[in-house]
Design a protein around this motif. Structure first.
Motif, PDB file in Angstrom:
ATOM      1  N   UNK A 132       2.914   9.041   4.369  1.00  0.00           N
ATOM      2  CA  UNK A 132       2.566   7.651   4.044  1.00  0.00           C
ATOM      3  C   UNK A 132       3.424   6.675   4.834  1.00  0.00           C
ATOM      4  N   UNK A 133       4.685   7.035   5.011  1.00  0.00           N
ATOM      5  CA  UNK A 133       5.586   6.158   5.769  1.00  0.00           C
ATOM      6  C   UNK A 133       5.069   5.941   7.182  1.00  0.00           C
ATOM      7  N   UNK A 162       0.827  -1.202   0.000  1.00  0.00           N
ATOM      8  CA  UNK A 162       0.000   0.000   0.000  1.00  0.00           C
ATOM      9  C   UNK A 162       0.869   1.263   0.000  1.00  0.00           C
ATOM     10  N   UNK A 163       1.967   1.213   0.755  1.00  0.00           N
ATOM     11  CA  UNK A 163       2.887   2.352   0.782  1.00  0.00           C
ATOM     12  C   UNK A 163       3.479   2.583  -0.609  1.00  0.00           C
ATOM     13  N   UNK A 164       3.921   1.507  -1.263  1.00  0.00           N
ATOM     14  CA  UNK A 164       4.487   1.629  -2.604  1.00  0.00           C
ATOM     15  C   UNK A 164       3.461   2.207  -3.576  1.00  0.00           C
ATOM     16  N   UNK A 187       9.708  19.315  -2.420  1.00  0.00           N
ATOM     17  CA  UNK A 187       9.578  19.435  -0.960  1.00  0.00           C
ATOM     18  C   UNK A 187       8.217  18.935  -0.500  1.00  0.00           C
ATOM     19  N   UNK A 188       7.167  19.248  -1.259  1.00  0.00           N
ATOM     20  CA  UNK A 188       5.821  18.788  -0.899  1.00  0.00           C
ATOM     21  C   UNK A 188       5.662  17.287  -1.113  1.00  0.00           C
ATOM     22  N   UNK A 189       6.324  16.760  -2.142  1.00  0.00           N
ATOM     23  CA  UNK A 189       6.260  15.316  -2.374  1.00  0.00           C
ATOM     24  C   UNK A 189       6.944  14.555  -1.246  1.00  0.00           C
ATOM     25  N   UNK A 190       8.045  15.099  -0.734  1.00  0.00           N
ATOM     26  CA  UNK A 190       8.742  14.463   0.388  1.00  0.00           C
ATOM     27  C   UNK A 190       7.837  14.424   1.613  1.00  0.00           C
ATOM     28  N   UNK A 191       7.094  15.504   1.850  1.00  0.00           N
ATOM     29  CA  UNK A 191       6.151  15.524   2.974  1.00  0.00           C
ATOM     30  C   UNK A 191       5.072  14.457   2.800  1.00  0.00           C
ATOM     31  N   UNK A 192       4.573  14.287   1.575  1.00  0.00           N
ATOM     32  CA  UNK A 192       3.557  13.262   1.313  1.00  0.00           C
ATOM     33  C   UNK A 192       4.105  11.861   1.567  1.00  0.00           C
ATOM     34  N   UNK A 193       5.321  11.610   1.092  1.00  0.00           N
ATOM     35  CA  UNK A 193       5.926  10.285   1.272  1.00  0.00           C
ATOM     36  C   UNK A 193       6.164  10.010   2.750  1.00  0.00           C
TER      37      UNK A 193
END
Length: 648
Positions: A503-504, A474-476, A494-500
């Motif tokens: 999810x982590x 699901x994380x992938x 920077x926003x994508x890193x926050x999203x990942x």
């Protein structure tokens, strides 16, 4: 002087009873102390010690009365220096929890408050927080003897029907226990005295509470056991204190684990089966295969399935879900495994079918065997074409060719005689049924057929065919969706890193899993992007799109591939992607671009290329790796020449 005494009182001590004195894990209790029962290929005690270390427990007193030499050997083999001080307390002839605590009291080794844990307990709880709460309560009430720790399962969870849960009534203002009773399937009504409600302003009744076998104790607990020889079990102690509260001047309180915390006492094979499934589903995080020091070099495959680097899988072997292949095990060709653990040093033949079973090390299984819902202890051997279902085989037990066995406990007794006992009829030591995980679904399907969550650890055929939720998968999937949307909408990295990161934490995945899945997602993304846009899918179009995406996601990848270990996960992601994407005809392109983006270092590429681990990989992985090495030979040659020029 006062400061020294205060410091002594603040020392965090834990007492672990290696023998639980009450278990239905037959014949496990005759072979190991409860604390050394193997969970995958490491003892249960190792998980518990990891939790104690994480909670800054300074001293651990390990009490043992049986299997002394095996426990002493284990403790001596561990390196606890700088982590926790471990003291082994040996006593012969102890037959109950009460006897053990009276013996500990006579030795005078415990000072102040301490954590008492029975050896069958598994937990990731914040014990430091719970102990601090108990100490605070002890300052308020000098008679506070013990705090019971429960995990709230709710009223509909399946352990409630296995004599596993309790009902308590407590003063809502201070969490003092007023009534305590274990519940069984027959308990339709519970009788509470009216006076209990008249004497307190607010009484709250809690049901569906799982006993964790963790108790926070004041210094008065040990003398209470010494002064009352009728206290043999913990239930005796709780009942005695509640009935004679004024005479003993002692009170019992309770605390509930936070929702994200986990605890399970392993007192039956059903519990053992549940614990294995829950660890694989990461419900005991951070006590997972990836995080345990003794579980290094495990490769995550898919659907909660792990394989150690030193194990070998034959051609056509299938690991379906919830499987673990431990070190130095060999699995034959066309073998199908689901919901099972293959312990260390096992050998399985060709065309074997293994379902919902546990091989506890050095087990040999011949060709064309079928093993379902069974436990095989160390040294067992099955000849060719043997079928067993719902069986437990004791150590070094052998079954001949082409035989069929069901619902049996088979072992060699002390007189070297073979014994067979029907498991569905009676436990060998009592007149009760032996609790076994095969019957979990069968007995409860009529009552709770709609509650799928209650069956998360069961392997009934109807449920085995249903898709299971895999947190890592699901994380992938979420990472893929975030990166695809980010690339199409030009979202800042920077926003994508926050999203990942969100999810982590939502799926409790480790940082190494993040590194692996982010790289794998970036390498897989061009295929999905080209497919969604209707573009032609070819090696040339893949490479062109990948180059653009690597440039766009450069900051994202570098954020997670920082360390040398993360580069190892990056290489594993490349290998797994190469095995599934046929259009990636040139691995050289991928390596070059990752090297140019400073994601892979020269040292790591050369180390990976020179690594000779043919004996540790299955056939398919070996072929993929050889092809990758052949593809990147020009890059390796260039790196070596550049290294020679710089040295000159």
């Amino acid at each position: 002087m006062a400061a020294t005494e205060l410091k002594k009182e603040e020392v965090r001590q834990a007492v672990v009873l290696a023998d639980d004195f009450s278990t239905n894990l037959h014949p496990m209790q005759t072979l190991y102390p409860s604390a050394l029962m193997p969970v995958f290929h490491i003892p249960l005690l190792e998980y518990l010690t990891e939790t104690l270390v994480r909670n800054d427990i300074q001293e651990l007193f390990l009490y043992c009365s049986n299997h002394v030499e095996s426990l002493r050997s284990y403790v001596q083999s561990q390196n606890y220096k700088g982590l926790i001080n471990v003291h082994l307390i040996v006593s012969d002839g102890c037959r109950s929890l009460g006897d053990a605590l009276r013996d500990i009291d006579s030795k005078g080794i415990i000072r102040g408050d301490f954590i008492l844990i029975r050896g069958d307990a598994f937990t990731n709880a914040n014990l430091k927080r719970l102990l601090d709460w108990h100490r605070f309560k002890s300052k308020q009430d000098k008679g506070a003897a013990m705090t019971l720790i429960f995990r709230d399962l709710g009223s509909n969870n399946f352990p409630a029907k296995e004599n596993k849960t309790c009902l308590i009534a407590a003063d809502n203002s201070n969490n003092k226990v007023l009534f305590h009773q274990k519940l069984s399937e027959k308990d339709r009504k519970v009788k509470l005295e009216l006076q209990l409600f008249l004497d307190h302003d607010c009484v709250r009744i809690h049901s569906g509470l799982l006993e964790t076998h963790i108790y926070l104790c004041s210094a008065s607990v040990l003398p209470l056991f010494s002064d009352n020889f009728d206290f043999q079990t913990m239930e005796d102690f709780i009942r005695g204190v509640l009935i004679n509260e004024e005479i003993l001047d002692s009170r019992i309180y309770w605390q509930k684990l936070d929702p994200e915390e986990y605890a399970l006492p392993v007192t039956s094979w059903r519990d053992y089966n549940t614990l294995i499934r829950d660890i694989l589903q990461k419900r005991g995080y951070p006590l997972t295969i990836e995080m345990m020091p003794s579980c290094m070099y495990f490769l995550y495959l898919r659907r909660c399935t792990y394989k150690h680097n030193s194990s070998i899988l034959g051609k056509g072997c299938t690991l379906e879900r919830d499987c673990v292949v431990c070190p130095n095990s060999n699995v034959g060709e066309n073998t199908r495994i689901t919901g099972s653990v293959i312990g260390e040093g096992c050998n399985l033949g060709n065309n074997v079918r293994l379902e919902n079973s546990y091989l506890l090390g050095k087990v040999r299984i011949g060709d064309d065997c079928i093993v379902k819902n069974s436990v095989l202890f160390s040294g067992c051997e099955l000849g060719n074409s043997v079928e067993i279902d719902g069986c437990i085989l004791g150590p070094k037990f052998e079954l001949k060719l082409e035989s069929v066995h069901t619902d049996s406990l088979m072992q060699i007794n002390s007189n070297d005689c073979i014994t067979y006992i029907s498991m569905s009829k009676a436990h060998p030591d009592t007149d009760q049924e032996l609790p076994y995980f095969k019957y979990t679904c069968t007995n409860e399907s009529d009552d709770d057929s709609d509650d799928l969550e209650d069956y998360s650890s069961s392997d009934e055929e109807s449920i085995a065919e249903m898709p299971l939720t895999d947190d890592t998968h699901m994380f992938f999937t979420e990472v893929m969706e975030s990166l695809m949307r980010g690339y199409q909408d030009k979202v800042k990295c920077e926003n994508l890193i926050l999203e990942i990161n969100s999810s982590r934490y939502a799926y409790n995945v480790t940082i190494r899993e993040v590194s692996y899945n982010v790289v794998k997602a970036v390498l897989s993304l061009p295929m999905e992007y080209l497919s969604n846009s209707g573009s032609e899918i070819s090696s040339k179009s893949y490479q062109k799109t990948l180059k653009l995406m690597l440039e766009y996601f450069d900051m994202v990848i570098l954020n997670y591939v920082k360390s040398y270990e993360a580069q190892t996960d990056c290489l594993r992601a490349i290998q797994d992607t190469a095995a599934t994407l046929d259009t990636v005809s040139s691995i050289l392109f991928v390596f070059k671009n990752l090297y140019n983006c400073d994601i892979l270092s020269e040292e790591k590429i050369l180390e990976w290329y020179e690594l000779d681990d043919e004996d540790n990989d299955d056939v398919m992985q070996k072929q993929v790796r050889l092809k990758m090495k052949k593809d990147i030979q020009p890059l390796v040659r260039w790196l070596r020449e550049a290294e020679e020029d710089s040295s000159d």
